[in-house]
Every structure is written in C-alpha cells, then in structure tokens.
Design a protein around this motif. Structure first.
Motif, short mmCIF file in Angstrom:
data_model
loop_
_atom_site.label_atom_id
_atom_site.label_comp_id
_atom_site.label_asym_id
_atom_site.label_seq_id
_atom_site.Cartn_x
_atom_site.Cartn_y
_atom_site.Cartn_z
N GLY A 1 0.46 7.82 -9.54
CA GLY A 1 1.55 7.79 -8.57
C GLY A 1 1.11 7.79 -7.12
O GLY A 1 -0.07 7.72 -6.80
N SER A 2 2.09 7.89 -6.24
CA SER A 2 1.84 7.79 -4.80
C SER A 2 1.78 9.14 -4.09
O SER A 2 1.44 9.19 -2.91
CB SER A 2 2.94 6.93 -4.15
OG SER A 2 4.21 7.53 -4.36
N GLY A 3 2.08 10.24 -4.78
CA GLY A 3 2.04 11.56 -4.14
C GLY A 3 0.70 11.89 -3.53
O GLY A 3 0.61 12.24 -2.34
N GLU B 1 7.09 -2.37 4.00
CA GLU B 1 6.82 -1.31 3.05
C GLU B 1 5.34 -0.97 3.07
O GLU B 1 4.49 -1.85 3.25
CB GLU B 1 7.23 -1.74 1.64
CG GLU B 1 7.11 -0.66 0.59
CD GLU B 1 7.68 -1.08 -0.76
OE1 GLU B 1 7.22 -0.55 -1.79
OE2 GLU B 1 8.59 -1.94 -0.76
N ARG B 2 5.03 0.32 2.93
CA ARG B 2 3.64 0.77 2.92
C ARG B 2 3.51 1.92 1.93
O ARG B 2 4.25 2.90 2.01
CB ARG B 2 3.20 1.21 4.31
CG ARG B 2 1.74 1.62 4.40
CD ARG B 2 1.32 1.81 5.86
NE ARG B 2 -0.11 2.07 5.94
CZ ARG B 2 -0.65 3.28 5.90
NH1 ARG B 2 0.15 4.35 5.78
NH2 ARG B 2 -1.96 3.44 5.96
N PHE C 1 -1.17 -0.55 -0.26
CA PHE C 1 -0.43 -1.81 -0.24
C PHE C 1 0.53 -1.79 0.93
O PHE C 1 1.18 -0.77 1.18
CB PHE C 1 0.36 -2.00 -1.54
CG PHE C 1 -0.45 -1.82 -2.80
CD1 PHE C 1 -1.10 -2.91 -3.38
CD2 PHE C 1 -0.58 -0.58 -3.40
CE1 PHE C 1 -1.85 -2.75 -4.53
CE2 PHE C 1 -1.31 -0.41 -4.55
CZ PHE C 1 -1.96 -1.50 -5.13
N GLU C 2 0.63 -2.89 1.64
CA GLU C 2 1.65 -2.98 2.68
C GLU C 2 2.01 -4.43 2.94
O GLU C 2 1.21 -5.34 2.71
CB GLU C 2 1.24 -2.28 3.97
CG GLU C 2 0.01 -2.79 4.67
CD GLU C 2 -0.30 -1.93 5.88
OE1 GLU C 2 0.29 -2.18 6.95
OE2 GLU C 2 -1.10 -1.00 5.76
N GLY C 3 3.24 -4.60 3.38
CA GLY C 3 3.77 -5.94 3.62
C GLY C 3 5.22 -6.00 3.23
O GLY C 3 5.94 -4.99 3.31
N SER C 4 5.68 -7.15 2.78
CA SER C 4 7.06 -7.26 2.30
C SER C 4 7.19 -6.51 0.98
O SER C 4 6.21 -6.30 0.26
CB SER C 4 7.43 -8.73 2.09
OG SER C 4 6.68 -9.28 1.01
N PRO D 1 -4.40 -5.93 -1.23
CA PRO D 1 -4.31 -4.52 -0.85
C PRO D 1 -4.78 -4.30 0.59
O PRO D 1 -5.53 -5.11 1.14
CB PRO D 1 -5.23 -3.83 -1.84
CG PRO D 1 -6.25 -4.87 -2.18
CD PRO D 1 -5.50 -6.17 -2.18
N SER D 2 -4.34 -3.22 1.18
CA SER D 2 -4.81 -2.87 2.52
C SER D 2 -5.98 -1.91 2.46
O SER D 2 -6.81 -1.86 3.37
CB SER D 2 -3.67 -2.23 3.32
OG SER D 2 -3.16 -1.08 2.64
#
Length: 554
Positions: free
Chosen positions: A394-396, A285-286, A367-370, A313-314
């Motif tokens: 949000g992520s938009g 997930e990313r 954020f990325e990973g499981s 966090p990435s």
C-alpha cells in the motif's frame, strides 16, 4: 536576509533528530554498530569559545568590494566567515567542532545582481585573490574550502540574495531562475503558477540551483524529471574570460558543449548567476507505493525490468536487507512503517511467499501524472513486482517516506554527538554489474572495519534508474575507537568504499561531485588523459588559479 545552516551541523537551529519515539532503533544500532544512543551527547562548543583567526583581507580590497556591492553586503565577522569555511561532510563537521578552521575566508560577499557578481570577480582577479562560490553550503565532498596553504586573500561569494524566478515560458515549458534560489524558494514561486522543476535531492531545503548545476546533482524523482544535467537547458556564468551565456534551445551541434563544461565544474570556471531549466505542470495525482522483495537481487532485477517497461515511475528505490532492517527500526510505535512487519505480513511473507524475513527488501516506487497515467504505470509495476517474487503493502509507508525524506542528514549530527561517525557514498554502474558492485563494496567496507578494529555497519539502496544501469547509495557508520583519531578510521573506511567503486566498474560519484574528497580517484575514473584535459580546461579559463583552486583536479 540570507539564512544559513548551523555553523556546527546540518539544517536549522532548533531542529534535531530524536529516537525516543522509535523504540527499536537504539537496540538495533547498538547491535550492528556498537553505537550507544543512551550515551550523553558531547557538548558542542560555543563559537565564542573557539579561536577564530582574524581576517587577512587588506583594507584596500575590502574597500573595493564595499564600493561595488555596498557595505551591508561585505562581511568579515567570525560567524559569517566560519559558516562559509566548509560544507557539511563528516570531515567538515568534525573539524569545525574541533575549532580546526583550515583557511577561513577573509571576506564574505553577497552580490544581488549579475553585474555585482561581475564586479566582484573583476576585483578579486585584479587583487589576485581566491574566490569560492557558495550556494546553500550543503556540499559533502570538500568543494567549498580554500587550500590550507593559501596565502592570498580568500573570498566566499554567497549567491543567496539572487533567488528569484525571473520568467516562465509556459509554451516552451522552461523557467529562468537565479542561481542562488534554494529548493524551497524556487518551488514556492513555481508552484504558485502551477509548475515544478521536479528536482528534489536529499539536500533540497538547503541547496541551490547553482549548486545543483555546479555538482551535477540528482533528485529523488529523477526517473521522471531527469537529473539536473537533463533539466538545465541554458546557463549564464561570470568567468575570467567574460560572461558566458548559452542558448536557450533544446539541443545544438556547436562543438564541445559549453553548457556541459559548466555542469559539474564546482566553481572552477566561474560563477553561475542564472539558468534556464525545464519545468512541468504540477501533477494531477501523486502517490508512492511500498513493496517487499524476497532479497536485494530480486529487487534489482525488478527495477531493471521497470526501467525497460512502458511504466513511467517518478521514483524507483529498493533497499538491501541491512537498510530495510534499519528503516523498520526507525519507525515510530504504531506508525505505518512500523506495521509493515506485523504478524500478518510476516506470516504472508514467510508462509505464502516463502521469504526469509532477514533478507526481505523494502522498495518505494513513486507515480505521478494524470490519474489514467498513474493507474497504467501502477498496473505495469505491480505485474513486474509479482513476477520477481514481491508484493505490495500500500501507500501508507510511502506517504511517511515522502514526509520525512529530507530529515535523514540530522541523524548524522545525532550520532556524531555520541562519538560515532556516519556518512554516505554513491556510485552508478551498469545493470550487468550492479549486484557485484553492491556485494564487493559491502565486503570492502566490512574488511576495512575489521582492519581498524571497529564495529561498523553498511547498507545501501538503489535510488535512480536509467536505461543501462542505476545509482546505488551506500550509508555506513561506526563507533570511533577511543585509542584512534576517528577521522583516520573514517578515511580508511571511506577510502575502501570509493576504491571498491572504481575496482568494480562503478564511478567515483553519481551526484555528490568530486571536490577535494574524491579527486585522488579522478584519474582512475575518467583516465589520466581525461583528468589532464579537465585540468587544461580550468587552466585555460583561470590561469591564475583564482577560482576555487584545488577542487576536482590540482
């Protein structure tokens, strides 16, 4: 086939920045920097209209390279030589458009193997020629040009044919990759097998693994994957002393690190032919979330708290108020970012959160990973954001940022077409001094704008977080005055910014390197004795000054 960027600007032919779909941008830029987007663009001349000096390469030298590499891989045509003259700094673009070519390379070579690279270096040394390694040509600190006074033959060694992922060790999680691989080249090859290097600098589409190593590059996701110095586990380098090949091990105690000497060496020690790098499985997930903070100081404190937390966090990025206003002005009508400050958000920020809208700061955290790991990190970050007076939207907007993250350099060409100058400078400093560095750098730039009589604008974002501090990335722009050479004004402003880095506890560069643009500050940064040691290293490996002379130290 090796593709290059435009000889006169950034990126691919036919790709350019447009502002017509961004209704708030032109009036914003006119207000803060006096740059008129409606002004007709200055025509970029055709290369055929410019006086390109002829190659000075002796026929005997050309013949030796042809014998070693093949005639099709030894070039002396005008276009190839001009493309390999400079990088893509503001100074480079201004000079190239003026037809000021400095000391053009006499020959451009395209080795296809390590053995051909060794042969090319041997021939150059025997002929006492200057040899400058060339990756994607995206460098912005003058790391690719020969000294103007150079009388010896100058050769550009383009590594673009050497772009393969040679092997992948899924147990050790490492890959051997040729140094000429552009970012998209190596990611395409790794992604096909479910892996990624995780290194995404702004120049990702037009820079190479070898270039990243030679300049100690950092990527947008370095919070998770590390900088290129963390990612690179071993190197192979063709040098005047022979082939250097460091061990493919996680760590070693074998005296001063040769691998570290190569990192950031900008071609002064040799030609990087391949590297073994850490790789990671593609994430389950990313996502990139957007947040607002009441001011830049609150955002910096939140980034520090995130770096000290259990979150992973990435990306941790927060813009100051000026950059936030610029980012919002670049949004398309009806886009996600364009809706960030709609009436509802404004009311919530001002009435419920008590924020001054002119001081609000936009943040992107990735954020990325499981799936479980991402959820946990998002929860921790959300709590920290709220603790520091911020809120999420949000992520938009983060999705849009992710899609457009490599497009920003095209804006520089657009404003240069209209007689305006814009550039970037970055530094790193401790968490203790981060805010004072920001404030004093902005003050130094504004003082420089006033001294030279131009209306300018400077903004900044924190872009990479570490245990003890972070990187701050500054962007500045101004309309060149009609009665001054724009490059002279540029030098005054850029010099003020760089000196402010040093004077306030920062470093002269976090990831753009030294080159020729920054080397006057190298003694202040690493101490005069440190600069002398670096110079002695270069002189010991390359006593004839055949490898990229003039970069980093004289």
């Amino acid at each position: 086939m090796v593709e290059h960027m435009k000889w006169w600007g950034w990126g691919q032919e036919g790709v350019a920045f447009h502002h017509e779909d961004k209704p708030n941008l032109a009036p914003f830029v006119m207000k803060v920097a006096g740059i008129d987007f409606s002004a007709p663009p200055v025509r970029v001349p055709e290369l055929s209209e410019l006086d390109v000096p002829a190659s000075r390469a002796p026929e005997s030298l050309r013949a030796a390279f042809v014998e070693a590499l093949g005639a099709e891989h030894v070039h002396d045509d005008d276009l190839d030589r001009v493309v390999h003259t400079y990088g893509k700094s503001m100074r480079d673009l201004v000079r190239i458009r003026r037809g000021d070519f400095g000391r053009l390379p006499d020959l451009v070579l395209y080795p296809g193997t390590e053995a051909e690279t060794e042969a090319a270096l041997r021939i150059a040394l025997e002929a006492d020629a200057v040899l400058i390694p060339f990756g994607g040509g995206s460098n912005i600190v003058g790391s690719l040009e020969a000294p103007r006074e150079e009388t010896r033959p100058v050769v550009s060694l383009d590594m673009g044919r050497m772009r393969e992922v040679l092997s992948l060790d899924e147990t050790a999680k490492t890959a051997r990759i040729q140094a000429g691989a552009l970012g998209p080249d190596l990611e395409e090859q790794l992604n096909a097998r479910g892996w990624t290097i995780g290194h995404f600098p702004d120049s990702f589409k037009h820079s190479t693994l070898g270039g990243w190593i030679a300049t100690r590059s950092s990527g947008m996701q370095s919070d998770r994957f590390g900088d290129i110095a963390d990612i690179t586990r071993a190197v192979r380098v063709v040098t005047p002393k022979g082939l250097v090949a460091t061990a493919e091990v996680p760590v070693q105690s074998t005296g001063p690190s040769v691998r570290e000497m190569v990192l950031g060496s900008e071609g002064r020690l040799g030609i990087i032919t391949e590297a073994t790098v850490q790789v990671h499985r593609l994430a389950e997930e990313r996502v990139i979330q957007a947040y607002f903070f009441p001011d830049y100081g609150s955002g910096l404190k939140a980034m520090q708290a995130i770096a000290a937390s259990d979150a992973q966090p990435s990306i941790t990025r927060v813009s100051d108020a000026n950059e936030t206003q610029f980012t919002l002005a670049t949004s398309k009508k009806g886009s996600a970012v364009g809706q960030l400050l709609n009436k509802g958000v404004q009311l919530y920020a001002s009435r419920r959160k008590g924020m001054d809208l002119s001081q609000m700061c936009l943040s992107f955290i990735g954020f990325e990973g499981s799936a479980a790991g991402v959820r946990r990190s998002k929860t921790i970050v959300g709590e920290i954001v709220r603790k520091h007076g911020g809120f999420g939207v949000g992520s938009g907007p983060g999705t849009l940022y992710d899609q457009k993250k490599f497009d920003t350099p095209y804006i520089r060409d657009f404003i240069l077409d209209r007689g305006a100058y814009g550039d970037v400078s970055e530094t790193s400093s401790s968490w203790t001094t981060l805010k004072s560095v920001h404030d004093n750098v902005v003050a130094a730039a504004e003082k420089a704008f006033a001294e030279v009589g131009v209306k300018g604008f400077i903004f900044c974002h924190l872009s990479h977080s570490y245990h003890s501090g972070a990187c701050q990335y500054f962007t500045f722009a101004f309309q060149a005055p009609s009665d001054h050479d724009g490059l002279e004004v540029y030098d005054t402003v850029k010099g003020a910014i760089q000196q402010a880095f040093i004077d306030n506890g920062g470093t002269l560069s976090h990831h753009h390197a030294v080159g020729r643009e920054h080397k006057r500050w190298i003694g202040q940064d690493i101490s005069p004795a440190g600069a002398e040691i670096v110079g002695a290293l270069f002189a010991g490996v390359d006593p004839g000054r055949n490898l990229n002379p003039g970069a980093i130290v004289d």
